[in-house]
Design a protein around this motif. Structure first.
Motif, PDB file in Angstrom:
ATOM      1  N   SER A  79       3.981   5.585  -5.483  1.00 16.50           N
ATOM      2  CA  SER A  79       4.258   5.412  -6.907  1.00 16.50           C
ATOM      3  C   SER A  79       3.188   6.008  -7.807  1.00 16.50           C
ATOM      4  O   SER A  79       3.485   6.431  -8.919  1.00 16.50           O
ATOM      5  N   TYR A  80       1.951   6.021  -7.334  1.00 21.01           N
ATOM      6  CA  TYR A  80       0.868   6.420  -8.215  1.00 21.01           C
ATOM      7  C   TYR A  80       0.153   7.701  -7.799  1.00 21.01           C
ATOM      8  O   TYR A  80      -0.801   8.100  -8.442  1.00 21.01           O
ATOM      9  N   SER A  81       0.601   8.348  -6.760  1.00 16.38           N
ATOM     10  CA  SER A  81       0.005   9.621  -6.358  1.00 16.38           C
ATOM     11  C   SER A  81       0.574  10.748  -7.210  1.00 16.38           C
ATOM     12  O   SER A  81       1.695  10.660  -7.703  1.00 16.38           O
ATOM     13  N   GLU A  82      -0.214  11.793  -7.366  1.00 18.38           N
ATOM     14  CA  GLU A  82       0.268  12.976  -8.072  1.00 18.38           C
ATOM     15  C   GLU A  82       1.411  13.598  -7.284  1.00 18.38           C
ATOM     16  O   GLU A  82       1.356  13.682  -6.057  1.00 18.38           O
ATOM     17  N   HIS A  83       2.432  14.047  -7.982  1.00 13.05           N
ATOM     18  CA  HIS A  83       3.636  14.588  -7.340  1.00 13.05           C
ATOM     19  C   HIS A  83       3.309  15.758  -6.402  1.00 13.05           C
ATOM     20  O   HIS A  83       3.773  15.790  -5.263  1.00 13.05           O
ATOM     21  N   GLU A 114       0.833  -1.202   0.000  1.00 14.54           N
ATOM     22  CA  GLU A 114       0.000   0.000   0.000  1.00 14.54           C
ATOM     23  C   GLU A 114       0.869   1.254   0.000  1.00 14.54           C
ATOM     24  O   GLU A 114       0.578   2.219  -0.718  1.00 14.54           O
ATOM     25  N   TYR A 159       3.916   1.503  -1.128  1.00 15.13           N
ATOM     26  CA  TYR A 159       4.513   1.575  -2.460  1.00 15.13           C
ATOM     27  C   TYR A 159       3.521   2.183  -3.456  1.00 15.13           C
ATOM     28  O   TYR A 159       3.867   3.088  -4.223  1.00 15.13           O
ATOM     29  N   ARG A 160       2.297   1.692  -3.434  1.00 13.99           N
ATOM     30  CA  ARG A 160       1.262   2.190  -4.351  1.00 13.99           C
ATOM     31  C   ARG A 160       1.004   3.678  -4.115  1.00 13.99           C
ATOM     32  O   ARG A 160       0.931   4.461  -5.067  1.00 13.99           O
ATOM     33  N   ASP A 161       0.900   4.070  -2.836  1.00 12.30           N
ATOM     34  CA  ASP A 161       0.649   5.479  -2.522  1.00 12.30           C
ATOM     35  C   ASP A 161       1.761   6.390  -3.040  1.00 12.30           C
ATOM     36  O   ASP A 161       1.504   7.482  -3.533  1.00 12.30           O
TER      37      ASP A 161
END
Length: 141
Positions: free
Chosen positions: A116-120, A110, A112-114
């Motif tokens: 890796s895939y969140s807007e910068h 979770e 990692y996902r947060d």
């Protein structure tokens, strides 16, 4: 005892940091040890000295996000570490520890996902907030 002048080698490099390229240099200084039987290597890093202001800002942002990632991950690891100590002392059985390891693995996915895939911009704002580094210049919208 014969004195040797220290040779110095400058290595220029380009580091691929995801979508950005960082240009910098590393100095490697070699000098003789006191017994002259071996050479000691000392490295000095000057990476970042040739970055544009935009690249420097982006690098600082990545450092803040990395620090926040470390904080979040270590907070998730701490209970698992305590569980290892309990297992080692005999307070919990091995099968309970393996279940806790499995639960941590899910939590780490979770995280990692947060990251890796969140807007910068959103991730940077959250990191600054959690680390207590929000300033008036930060856009809250």
């Amino acid at each position: 005892m014969k004195k040797h002048p220290p040779p110095k080698y400058m290595l220029n490099c380009v580091v691929n940091a995801g979508e950005n390229f960082i240009v910098g240099s590393f100095s490697v200084i070699l000098f003789w040890s006191s017994d002259e039987s071996s050479i000691i290597k000392k490295e000095t890093e000057s990476l970042g000295s040739k970055l544009t202001p935009k690249q420097q800002k982006r690098q600082q942002e990545h450092e803040i996000i990395d620090e926040y990632h470390k904080l979040v991950t270590e907070e998730a690891l701490e209970p698992l570490y305590q569980s290892f100590l309990e297992w080692k002392s005999g307070s919990i059985p091995y099968f309970e520890l393996t279940e806790l390891i499995h639960q941590f693995h899910k939590k780490n996915q979770e995280i990692y996902r947060d990251f890796s895939y969140s807007e910068h911009k959103e991730l940077l704002l959250l990191a600054k907030m959690k680390l207590g580094r929000l300033t008036e210049k930060d856009n809250y919208r």
